[in-house]
Write a protein that holds these residues in place. Structure first.
Motif, PDB file in Angstrom:
ATOM      1  N   GLY A 142      25.306  41.355  40.475  1.00 50.44           N
ATOM      2  CA  GLY A 142      25.575  42.760  40.213  1.00 50.44           C
ATOM      3  C   GLY A 142      26.713  43.311  41.063  1.00 50.44           C
ATOM      4  O   GLY A 142      26.706  44.472  41.444  1.00 50.44           O
ATOM      5  N   ARG A 143      27.672  42.457  41.388  1.00 41.65           N
ATOM      6  CA  ARG A 143      28.824  42.842  42.225  1.00 41.65           C
ATOM      7  C   ARG A 143      30.064  42.995  41.369  1.00 41.65           C
ATOM      8  O   ARG A 143      30.194  42.364  40.342  1.00 41.65           O
ATOM      9  N   ALA A 144      30.976  43.788  41.878  1.00 43.14           N
ATOM     10  CA  ALA A 144      32.283  43.893  41.249  1.00 43.14           C
ATOM     11  C   ALA A 144      33.200  42.905  41.957  1.00 43.14           C
ATOM     12  O   ALA A 144      33.574  43.116  43.102  1.00 43.14           O
ATOM     13  N   VAL A 145      33.502  41.797  41.300  1.00 40.04           N
ATOM     14  CA  VAL A 145      34.399  40.773  41.840  1.00 40.04           C
ATOM     15  C   VAL A 145      35.423  40.469  40.756  1.00 40.04           C
ATOM     16  O   VAL A 145      35.061  40.222  39.608  1.00 40.04           O
ATOM     17  N   ARG A 146      36.675  40.494  41.135  1.00 43.63           N
ATOM     18  CA  ARG A 146      37.735  40.132  40.183  1.00 43.63           C
ATOM     19  C   ARG A 146      37.950  38.628  40.269  1.00 43.63           C
ATOM     20  O   ARG A 146      38.169  38.085  41.359  1.00 43.63           O
ATOM     21  N   LEU A 147      37.896  37.939  39.144  1.00 40.11           N
ATOM     22  CA  LEU A 147      38.108  36.496  39.075  1.00 40.11           C
ATOM     23  C   LEU A 147      39.405  36.218  38.331  1.00 40.11           C
ATOM     24  O   LEU A 147      39.705  36.879  37.334  1.00 40.11           O
ATOM     25  N   ALA A 148      40.167  35.236  38.832  1.00 38.63           N
ATOM     26  CA  ALA A 148      41.431  34.908  38.181  1.00 38.63           C
ATOM     27  C   ALA A 148      41.754  33.435  38.352  1.00 38.63           C
ATOM     28  O   ALA A 148      41.497  32.851  39.408  1.00 38.63           O
ATOM     29  N   VAL A 149      42.301  32.850  37.298  1.00 41.95           N
ATOM     30  CA  VAL A 149      42.813  31.488  37.389  1.00 41.95           C
ATOM     31  C   VAL A 149      44.173  31.589  38.071  1.00 41.95           C
ATOM     32  O   VAL A 149      45.051  32.318  37.615  1.00 41.95           O
ATOM     33  N   ALA A 150      44.315  30.897  39.199  1.00 46.28           N
ATOM     34  CA  ALA A 150      45.578  30.944  39.941  1.00 46.28           C
ATOM     35  C   ALA A 150      45.691  29.725  40.836  1.00 46.28           C
ATOM     36  O   ALA A 150      44.699  29.184  41.317  1.00 46.28           O
ATOM     37  N   ASP A 151      46.923  29.306  41.061  1.00 47.81           N
ATOM     38  CA  ASP A 151      47.252  28.200  41.950  1.00 47.81           C
ATOM     39  C   ASP A 151      47.511  28.782  43.338  1.00 47.81           C
ATOM     40  O   ASP A 151      48.350  29.675  43.485  1.00 47.81           O
ATOM     41  N   GLY A 152      46.828  28.280  44.337  1.00 44.85           N
ATOM     42  CA  GLY A 152      46.982  28.767  45.707  1.00 44.85           C
ATOM     43  C   GLY A 152      48.383  28.601  46.269  1.00 44.85           C
ATOM     44  O   GLY A 152      48.748  29.259  47.238  1.00 44.85           O
ATOM     45  N   GLN A 153      49.182  27.751  45.668  1.00 42.63           N
ATOM     46  CA  GLN A 153      50.545  27.536  46.135  1.00 42.63           C
ATOM     47  C   GLN A 153      51.531  28.545  45.531  1.00 42.63           C
ATOM     48  O   GLN A 153      52.658  28.647  45.989  1.00 42.63           O
ATOM     49  N   ARG A 154      51.083  29.274  44.505  1.00 41.81           N
ATOM     50  CA  ARG A 154      51.916  30.291  43.850  1.00 41.81           C
ATOM     51  C   ARG A 154      51.015  31.434  43.415  1.00 41.81           C
ATOM     52  O   ARG A 154      50.731  31.617  42.236  1.00 41.81           O
ATOM     53  N   LEU A 155      50.585  32.238  44.365  1.00 39.61           N
ATOM     54  CA  LEU A 155      49.645  33.317  44.083  1.00 39.61           C
ATOM     55  C   LEU A 155      50.319  34.479  43.359  1.00 39.61           C
ATOM     56  O   LEU A 155      51.430  34.871  43.723  1.00 39.61           O
ATOM     57  N   PRO A 156      49.624  35.064  42.376  1.00 35.21           N
ATOM     58  CA  PRO A 156      50.204  36.153  41.590  1.00 35.21           C
ATOM     59  C   PRO A 156      49.973  37.535  42.210  1.00 35.21           C
ATOM     60  O   PRO A 156      49.673  38.499  41.513  1.00 35.21           O
ATOM     61  N   PHE A 157      50.095  37.624  43.527  1.00 33.84           N
ATOM     62  CA  PHE A 157      49.860  38.882  44.230  1.00 33.84           C
ATOM     63  C   PHE A 157      51.069  39.197  45.100  1.00 33.84           C
ATOM     64  O   PHE A 157      51.759  38.304  45.575  1.00 33.84           O
ATOM     65  N   GLY A 158      51.273  40.478  45.340  1.00 33.84           N
ATOM     66  CA  GLY A 158      52.393  40.899  46.155  1.00 33.84           C
ATOM     67  C   GLY A 158      52.177  40.609  47.632  1.00 33.84           C
ATOM     68  O   GLY A 158      51.068  40.322  48.079  1.00 33.84           O
ATOM     69  N   GLN A 159      53.253  40.720  48.369  1.00 41.11           N
ATOM     70  CA  GLN A 159      53.214  40.522  49.816  1.00 41.11           C
ATOM     71  C   GLN A 159      52.313  41.582  50.453  1.00 41.11           C
ATOM     72  O   GLN A 159      52.295  42.729  50.025  1.00 41.11           O
ATOM     73  N   ASP A 160      51.563  41.178  51.472  1.00 43.60           N
ATOM     74  CA  ASP A 160      50.694  42.089  52.244  1.00 43.60           C
ATOM     75  C   ASP A 160      49.659  42.795  51.373  1.00 43.60           C
ATOM     76  O   ASP A 160      49.366  43.972  51.578  1.00 43.60           O
ATOM     77  N   SER A 161      49.066  42.096  50.396  1.00 41.68           N
ATOM     78  CA  SER A 161      48.117  42.687  49.450  1.00 41.68           C
ATOM     79  C   SER A 161      46.666  42.670  49.914  1.00 41.68           C
ATOM     80  O   SER A 161      45.849  43.403  49.368  1.00 41.68           O
ATOM     81  N   PHE A 162      46.324  41.811  50.888  1.00 39.39           N
ATOM     82  CA  PHE A 162      44.917  41.623  51.260  1.00 39.39           C
ATOM     83  C   PHE A 162      44.703  41.801  52.757  1.00 39.39           C
ATOM     84  O   PHE A 162      45.580  41.503  53.560  1.00 39.39           O
ATOM     85  N   ASP A 163      43.495  42.250  53.100  1.00 41.25           N
ATOM     86  CA  ASP A 163      43.102  42.357  54.503  1.00 41.25           C
ATOM     87  C   ASP A 163      42.605  41.024  55.036  1.00 41.25           C
ATOM     88  O   ASP A 163      42.741  40.723  56.216  1.00 41.25           O
ATOM     89  N   THR A 164      41.989  40.242  54.137  1.00 38.88           N
ATOM     90  CA  THR A 164      41.397  38.964  54.523  1.00 38.88           C
ATOM     91  C   THR A 164      41.651  37.937  53.428  1.00 38.88           C
ATOM     92  O   THR A 164      41.578  38.258  52.246  1.00 38.88           O
ATOM     93  N   VAL A 165      41.908  36.706  53.843  1.00 42.97           N
ATOM     94  CA  VAL A 165      41.960  35.575  52.911  1.00 42.97           C
ATOM     95  C   VAL A 165      40.932  34.569  53.410  1.00 42.97           C
ATOM     96  O   VAL A 165      40.870  34.271  54.603  1.00 42.97           O
ATOM     97  N   VAL A 166      40.123  34.052  52.496  1.00 40.35           N
ATOM     98  CA  VAL A 166      39.035  33.128  52.808  1.00 40.35           C
ATOM     99  C   VAL A 166      39.227  31.849  52.008  1.00 40.35           C
ATOM    100  O   VAL A 166      39.619  31.894  50.843  1.00 40.35           O
ATOM    101  N   CYS A 167      38.928  30.710  52.627  1.00 38.55           N
ATOM    102  CA  CYS A 167      38.937  29.436  51.912  1.00 38.55           C
ATOM    103  C   CYS A 167      37.880  28.528  52.539  1.00 38.55           C
ATOM    104  O   CYS A 167      37.940  28.247  53.738  1.00 38.55           O
TER     105      CYS A 167
END
Length: 189
Positions: free
Chosen positions: A88-113
């Motif tokens: 019951g969470r709001a999570v955005r899921l996307a198919v993406a390659d970690g070597q070419r992320l489809p997000f802008g610079q400085d978009s996240f507070d945290t990155v987890v792997c």
């Protein structure tokens, strides 16, 4: 069309097992203890999970974390979508390659792997992308295990080479597993 509960469980178990560690491995708790929870509980704000796989980490994120989970494997993300719905969470899921992320610079507070950087062909490129998308003062939090390529640098060392500062490092099972928190220099604004 909805899958039967049994076929969904079988599919999840198969995909979790082929992910390396996870709910499919009864011994995960013995090997890495609470490491998934340790990693995810440190996430805050807008959070990107790289290599989210079947969504085994999703239950551990703080309620106020805005989670975006990516993986290169669409089938695993379908399982993640089922888990998101159950939680019951709001999570955005996307198919993406970690070597070419489809997000802008400085978009996240945290990155987890967790337990996924070992599957990446160019770990340095993936960690450089994590550096690019995390805000100054933001964190990269990793859980990974030993592999032969570590002779050329463990993930924490490679993270430092792309610009992160090491904040915390803990080795489990005589160093076979490692949980790490790195920070991008600068301050959050």
């Amino acid at each position: 069309m909805q899958r039967s509960t049994r076929s969904t469980r079988v599919r999840r178990r198969r995909l979790d097992r082929t992910s390396g560690y996870g709910a499919g491995y009864g011994c995960e708790w013995l090997l890495i203890g609470n490491s998934r929870e340790w990693v995810c509980r440190q996430a805050g704000g807008r959070t990107l999970e790289l290599g989210a796989g079947t969504g085994l980490n999703l239950r551990w994120y703080p309620a106020d974390a805005e989670v975006v989970a990516v993986d290169i494997d669409r089938e695993r993300l379908e399982i993640s979508a089922e888990r998101v719905q159950e939680l019951g969470r709001a999570v955005r899921l996307a198919v993406a390659d970690g070597q070419r992320l489809p997000f802008g610079q400085d978009s996240f507070d945290t990155v987890v792997c967790t337990l996924a950087i070992c599957d990446v062909d160019d770990r340095t490129a993936t960690l450089a992308e994590a550096y690019r998308v995390v805000r100054p003062g933001g964190s990269l939090i990793l859980l990974d295990h030993f592999e032969k390529r570590w002779r050329r640098g463990r993930p924490a060392t490679l993270g430092e080479q792309v610009g992160f500062n090491l904040v915390a490092r803990e080795r489990l099972w005589a160093g076979y597993f490692e949980r790490v928190r790195l920070q991008k220099p600068g301050s959050r604004d």
